[in-house]
Scaffold this active site. Structure first.
Site, PDB file in Angstrom:
ATOM      1  CE1 TYR A 168      33.553 140.207  94.428  1.00  0.00           C
ATOM      2  CE2 TYR A 168      35.394 141.730  94.543  1.00  0.00           C
ATOM      3  CZ  TYR A 168      34.841 140.497  94.822  1.00  0.00           C
ATOM      4  OH  TYR A 168      35.575 139.559  95.498  1.00  0.00           O
ATOM      5  NE  ARG A 183      32.665 135.571 105.727  1.00  0.00           N
ATOM      6  CZ  ARG A 183      33.071 135.890 104.490  1.00  0.00           C
ATOM      7  NH1 ARG A 183      32.376 136.747 103.742  1.00  0.00           N
ATOM      8  NH2 ARG A 183      34.142 135.348 103.973  1.00  0.00           N
ATOM      9  CE  LYS A 232      33.441 136.736  95.739  1.00  0.00           C
ATOM     10  NZ  LYS A 232      34.804 137.000  96.162  1.00  0.00           N
ATOM     11  CD  GLU A 259      33.219 133.931  97.417  1.00  0.00           C
ATOM     12  OE1 GLU A 259      33.877 133.404  96.509  1.00  0.00           O
ATOM     13  OE2 GLU A 259      33.713 134.676  98.278  1.00  0.00           O
ATOM     14  CG  ASP A 260      30.832 135.475 101.045  1.00  0.00           C
ATOM     15  OD1 ASP A 260      32.065 135.274 101.023  1.00  0.00           O
ATOM     16  OD2 ASP A 260      30.331 136.569 100.726  1.00  0.00           O
ATOM     17  CG  ASP A 305      37.100 133.431  96.397  1.00  0.00           C
ATOM     18  OD1 ASP A 305      38.265 133.425  95.972  1.00  0.00           O
ATOM     19  OD2 ASP A 305      36.350 134.416  96.319  1.00  0.00           O
ATOM     20  CG  ASP A 306      35.066 133.682 101.489  1.00  0.00           C
ATOM     21  OD1 ASP A 306      35.110 134.843 101.080  1.00  0.00           O
ATOM     22  OD2 ASP A 306      34.107 132.917 101.293  1.00  0.00           O
ATOM     23  CG  ASN A 323      35.496 143.193 101.217  1.00  0.00           C
ATOM     24  OD1 ASN A 323      36.139 144.213 101.042  1.00  0.00           O
ATOM     25  ND2 ASN A 323      35.949 142.004 100.838  1.00  0.00           N
ATOM     26  CG  ASN A 372      38.315 141.620  96.710  1.00  0.00           C
ATOM     27  OD1 ASN A 372      38.002 140.569  96.179  1.00  0.00           O
ATOM     28  ND2 ASN A 372      37.500 142.298  97.479  1.00  0.00           N
TER      29      ASN A 372
HETATM   30  N1  LIG Z   1      39.544 141.190 100.957  1.00  0.00           N
HETATM   31  C1  LIG Z   1      39.163 139.972 100.650  1.00  0.00           C
HETATM   32  O1  LIG Z   1      39.480 139.432  99.575  1.00  0.00           O
HETATM   33  C2  LIG Z   1      38.353 139.199 101.631  1.00  0.00           C
HETATM   34  C3  LIG Z   1      37.792 139.827 102.707  1.00  0.00           C
HETATM   35  N2  LIG Z   1      37.053 139.108 103.592  1.00  0.00           N
HETATM   36  C4  LIG Z   1      36.400 139.853 104.669  1.00  0.00           C
HETATM   37  O2  LIG Z   1      36.926 139.495 105.922  1.00  0.00           O
HETATM   38  C5  LIG Z   1      35.914 139.565 106.898  1.00  0.00           C
HETATM   39  C6  LIG Z   1      35.910 138.270 107.688  1.00  0.00           C
HETATM   40  O3  LIG Z   1      35.675 137.193 106.823  1.00  0.00           O
HETATM   41  P1  LIG Z   1      35.962 135.710 107.314  1.00  0.00           P
HETATM   42  O4  LIG Z   1      37.315 135.573 107.865  1.00  0.00           O
HETATM   43  O5  LIG Z   1      35.585 134.813 106.220  1.00  0.00           O
HETATM   44  O6  LIG Z   1      34.869 135.597 108.478  1.00  0.00           O
HETATM   45  P2  LIG Z   1      34.811 134.566 109.666  1.00  0.00           P
HETATM   46  O7  LIG Z   1      33.426 134.607 110.173  1.00  0.00           O
HETATM   47  O8  LIG Z   1      35.377 133.270 109.250  1.00  0.00           O
HETATM   48  O9  LIG Z   1      35.784 135.204 110.753  1.00  0.00           O
HETATM   49  C7  LIG Z   1      35.515 136.382 111.445  1.00  0.00           C
HETATM   50  C8  LIG Z   1      36.499 136.468 112.571  1.00  0.00           C
HETATM   51  O10 LIG Z   1      36.353 137.735 113.183  1.00  0.00           O
HETATM   52  C9  LIG Z   1      36.351 137.530 114.582  1.00  0.00           C
HETATM   53  N3  LIG Z   1      35.694 138.606 115.306  1.00  0.00           N
HETATM   54  C10 LIG Z   1      34.386 138.887 115.415  1.00  0.00           C
HETATM   55  N4  LIG Z   1      34.199 139.950 116.201  1.00  0.00           N
HETATM   56  C11 LIG Z   1      35.423 140.346 116.600  1.00  0.00           C
HETATM   57  C12 LIG Z   1      35.895 141.377 117.446  1.00  0.00           C
HETATM   58  N5  LIG Z   1      35.063 142.224 118.039  1.00  0.00           N
HETATM   59  N6  LIG Z   1      37.215 141.495 117.645  1.00  0.00           N
HETATM   60  C13 LIG Z   1      38.070 140.649 117.045  1.00  0.00           C
HETATM   61  N7  LIG Z   1      37.685 139.650 116.249  1.00  0.00           N
HETATM   62  C14 LIG Z   1      36.371 139.496 116.030  1.00  0.00           C
HETATM   63  C15 LIG Z   1      35.643 136.220 114.775  1.00  0.00           C
HETATM   64  O11 LIG Z   1      35.926 135.740 116.089  1.00  0.00           O
HETATM   65  P3  LIG Z   1      35.421 134.317 116.602  1.00  0.00           P
HETATM   66  O12 LIG Z   1      36.285 133.317 115.906  1.00  0.00           O
HETATM   67  O13 LIG Z   1      35.645 134.395 118.050  1.00  0.00           O
HETATM   68  O14 LIG Z   1      33.991 134.218 116.227  1.00  0.00           O
HETATM   69  C16 LIG Z   1      36.274 135.416 113.650  1.00  0.00           C
HETATM   70  O15 LIG Z   1      37.478 134.859 114.048  1.00  0.00           O
HETATM   71  C17 LIG Z   1      34.628 139.861 106.165  1.00  0.00           C
HETATM   72  O16 LIG Z   1      34.336 141.223 106.273  1.00  0.00           O
HETATM   73  C18 LIG Z   1      34.931 139.541 104.737  1.00  0.00           C
HETATM   74  O17 LIG Z   1      34.217 140.366 103.850  1.00  0.00           O
HETATM   75  C19 LIG Z   1      36.878 137.767 103.485  1.00  0.00           C
HETATM   76  C20 LIG Z   1      37.417 137.097 102.423  1.00  0.00           C
HETATM   77  C21 LIG Z   1      38.135 137.786 101.385  1.00  0.00           C
HETATM   78  C1  LIG Z   2      35.904 139.330  98.889  1.00  0.00           C
HETATM   79  C2  LIG Z   2      35.224 138.248  99.551  1.00  0.00           C
HETATM   80  O1  LIG Z   2      35.214 137.128  99.075  1.00  0.00           O
HETATM   81  C3  LIG Z   2      34.536 138.500 100.800  1.00  0.00           C
HETATM   82  O2  LIG Z   2      34.595 139.600 101.326  1.00  0.00           O
HETATM   83  O3  LIG Z   2      33.911 137.559 101.295  1.00  0.00           O
HETATM   84 MG   LIG Z   3      33.749 135.870  99.935  1.00  0.00          MG
END
Ligand SMILES: NC(=O)C1=CN([C@@H]2O[C@H](COP(=O)(O)OP(=O)(O)OC[C@H]3O[C@@H](n4cnc5c(N)ncnc54)[C@H](OP(=O)(O)O)[C@@H]3O)[C@@H](O)[C@H]2O)C=CC1
Ligand SMILES: CC(=O)C(=O)O
Ligand SMILES: [Mg+2]
Length: 597
Positions: free
Chosen positions: A101, A154, A172, A244-245, A267-268, A409, A453
């Site tokens: 993972y 993504r 997953k 997912e993603d 999931d996200d 991540n 996570n």
């Molecule tokens: N720990 C966990 O369980 C999880 C972790 N994650 C992690 O979170 C991260 C984001 O995932 P997710 O929310 O799905 O992705 P998204 O693509 O949905 O969102 C990313 C966000 O980051 C913003 N962004 C990009 N560049 C910048 C910057 N320079 N400054 C500030 N904001 C910025 C984007 O802005 P804009 O809207 O303007 O494009 C957008 O709002 C990933 O790394 C993922 O691995 C995700 C799900 C679960």
């Molecule tokens: C953990 C997870 O689902 C992600 O980083 O997208």
């Molecule tokens: Mg994910």
């Protein structure tokens, strides 16, 4: 010639390669089995039981220095001997989860074309549009109960990895089995290949997907619609479909479109919200505050951040805070800066607009932190190192115990390391991260950062949904999962059967997040003192079962279970469904006749 024995844990395959016959699998067949199966002589005379094989796997794994090589070795094991793979992972969760993972799976996805041996799962491309059901019919297992699907746009914080994203559904679903003992035959990883906009992949000679740019718009939507309908036709209404993603622009609208029609969740958005809010609420015990006392800043305004932000609003509302006041305490920063009303740069979607406040724009996170003085800082924007020394020091200067979550991540995208967080806040912060960090000692005190996570939620949730045949993943099921998850932090001192967890879902609906509040009470001062907001990984399997039990109980009480009749003993019923990674005999038991007839 190709044949396989599905009853035996040691995958038994006879393959004619050229003219020679080889047995794929280990040496776990007994002499009798070898004779009956006709493979005697195709293996060395030595017999190795599963315990012995486990020792060998450990020796081999430890030989590899690089995590990616451990990953490749383990995937090879999964191909050769599924039961051994799942036993090894299940009994070594703490050091093997970071391999199959996050973070290693991220690197594996980036190099999927190089390391892929036998592809796992289904690849359905946009060119299969009109024939998706036929592709699903090609899957050899009929009893699929859970699908994890991605379109690869993504992948973690690594962006568009197209068909290389298949590593994520595979990883997953491995956790479905490792953490919740869902039978791997019930799990189906799927990649919907609609192309990729990643030029590097389009130029990569080893790329495994379609060499075209992403299809979007109506064609994409029709394809996803067809996929959803085909899944139901092939595997039934109860088949759980975990998104997912997916890219942000598709994730929210597909969730809105399908959440009431199918047994599905994202999931996200949803899984992450449940696990993060559980951690935030637990942190309130340490800070001895209410959530409404806090000001929360998110770095990122995407799937993860918005899912968490909305759940935080719910939690604050149960404290008596109005919706408007709750939202006023939550600020989000996206790629264009702080989200404020009438921002000249625009880029404010309908979901973000709910958190757009009236104030002058601010460009950088540093300025946002200095100006707004948040007490909770959550990162989910995949910008590695975004929580700079200056930001962390500012958080420490403004708060006695700043709460800092670096959720992005894999590790390379984490907003800061555990070491940086503890060092630059002089050991005062409460920290959690999406990818694991080892314990860190600062000024003689060792901190044990928790892993925030969604893996803490989805396996148990899936087991519950599958076991009860739930046809619709209600938001409350996440809340229930989060609740049990937190109870599990200290489950050894809580009698789950007599706890409030037995409340029906309908009551939960009205009680949550008040109930969620009570969860934070479960974390002991000692845990918080150690810096842990989440339970140790070694308890995660037990907790997944408990999540499943409570979900199934709630499902029967509220009439959303479709598996009838209701079992008398729900826990025993679920246990009867669980995957057993020990070998079963490869040949039928021989019945002995009585000596005197
Ligand atoms: N720990 C966990 O369980 C999880 C972790 N994650 C992690 O979170 C991260 C984001 O995932 P997710 O929310 O799905 O992705 P998204 O693509 O949905 O969102 C990313 C966000 O980051 C913003 N962004 C990009 N560049 C910048 C910057 N320079 N400054 C500030 N904001 C910025 C984007 O802005 P804009 O809207 O303007 O494009 C957008 O709002 C990933 O790394 C993922 O691995 C995700 C799900 C679960
Ligand atoms: C953990 C997870 O689902 C992600 O980083 O997208
Ligand atoms: Mg994910």
């Amino acid at each position: 010639m190709f044949s396989s024995c599905r009853t035996c844990g040691t995958v038994f395959e006879l393959r004619r390669v050229g003219e020679s016959l080889s047995v794929i699998g280990g040496m776990g067949f007994t002499l009798q089995e070898r004779q009956v199966l006709g493979i005697h002589g195709l293996l060395p005379p030595c017999y190795r039981d599963q315990d012995k094989q486990m020792q060998l796997i450990r020796l081999n794994i430890d030989k590899y220095q690089e995590p990616i090589n451990k990953y490749t070795y383990l995937m090879g094991l999964l191909e050769r001997n599924e039961k051994l793979f799942f036993r090894f992972l299940s009994e070594n969760v703490e050091d093997m989860m970071p391999i199959v993972y996050t973070p290693t799976v991220g690197l594996a996805c980036q190099n999927y074309g190089l390391i892929l041996r036998n592809p796992r799962g289904l690849f359905i491309t946009i060119h299969d549009k009109g024939n998706v059901l036929e592709i699903l019919n090609n899957w050899p297992e009929n009893e699929v109960k859970a699908i994890v699907v991605t379109d690869g746009e993504r992948i973690l914080g690594l962006g568009d990895l197209g068909a290389y994203g298949m590593g994520i559904p595979v990883g997953k679903l491995a956790l479905f089995t490792v953490l919740a003992k869902v039978d791997p035959r019930q799990c189906l990883p799927i990649t919907l290949d609609v192309g990729t906009n990643n030029q590097q992949l389009l130029d990569d000679p080893f790329y495994i997907g379609l060499r075209q740019r992403r299809v979007t718009g109506r064609e994409y939507d029709e394809f996803i619609d067809e996929f959803m309908q085909a899944c139901v036709k092939r595997f039934g209404r109860n088949c759980l479909i975990q998104f997912e993603d997916f890219g942000n622009h598709n994730a929210f609208r597909l969730l809105d479109k399908y959440r009431n029609e199918y047994c599905t969740f994202n999931d996200d958005i949803q899984g992450t919200a449940a696990v993060c809010v559980a951690g935030v609420l637990a942190s309130l015990r340490a800070t001895k505050t209410r959530l409404s006392d806090h000001l929360i800043v998110f770095q990122g305004a995407g799937e993860a951040s918005l899912g968490i932000a909305e759940l935080c609003v719910k939690a604050m509302k149960t404290e008596g805070t109005s919706d408007a006041d709750a939202r006023s305490k939550i600020w989000l920063v996206d790629s264009k800066g702080l989200i404020v009303k009438n921002r000249p740069e625009g880029g404010i979607s309908e979901h973000k607009a709910k958190f757009a406040h009236n104030r002058a724009p601010i460009k950088t996170l540093t300025e946002v932190v200095k100006t707004l003085k948040p007490s909770i800082l959550i990162g989910a924007a995949a910008i590695g190192g975004a929580f700079t020394t200056e930001i962390l020091q500012t958080m420490a200067a403004n708060n006695k115990q700043p709460v800092i979550f670096a959720l992005s991540n894999p590790t390379s995208k984490a907003e800061c390391t555990a070491e940086a967080a503890y060092t630059h806040t002089n050991g005062t912060c409460i920290f959690a991260s999406g990818s694991p960090f080892p314990p860190f000692t600062h000024n003689g005190k060792t901190h044990y950062p928790g892993q925030g996570n969604n893996a803490y939620i989805f396996p148990g949730l899936a087991l519950g949904v599958i076991s009860a045949g739930i046809r619709h993943v209600d938001e409350d099921l996440f809340l229930l999962s989060a609740k049990v998850r937190l109870y599990c932090i200290k489950s050894y001192r809580i009698d789950l059967s007599s706890s409030k967890l037995a409340e029906p879902l309908l009551i939960l609906r009205t009680l949550y997040p008040k109930t969620c509040w009570s969860l934070a009470d479960i974390v002991t001062e000692k845990d918080l003192d150690m810096g842990s907001l989440y339970p140790p990984l070694k308890t995660i399997q037990d907790c997944s079962l408990k999540i499943a039990v409570k979900i199934v109980e709630a499902a029967y009480k509220t009439g959303i279970a479709s598996v009838l009749p209701e079992p008398d003993d729900i826990e025993a019923y679920i246990k009867s469904l669980l995957y057993d990674y020990h070998y079963s005999p490869a040949i039928p038991k021989v019945y002995e006749w009585p000596t005197k007839l």
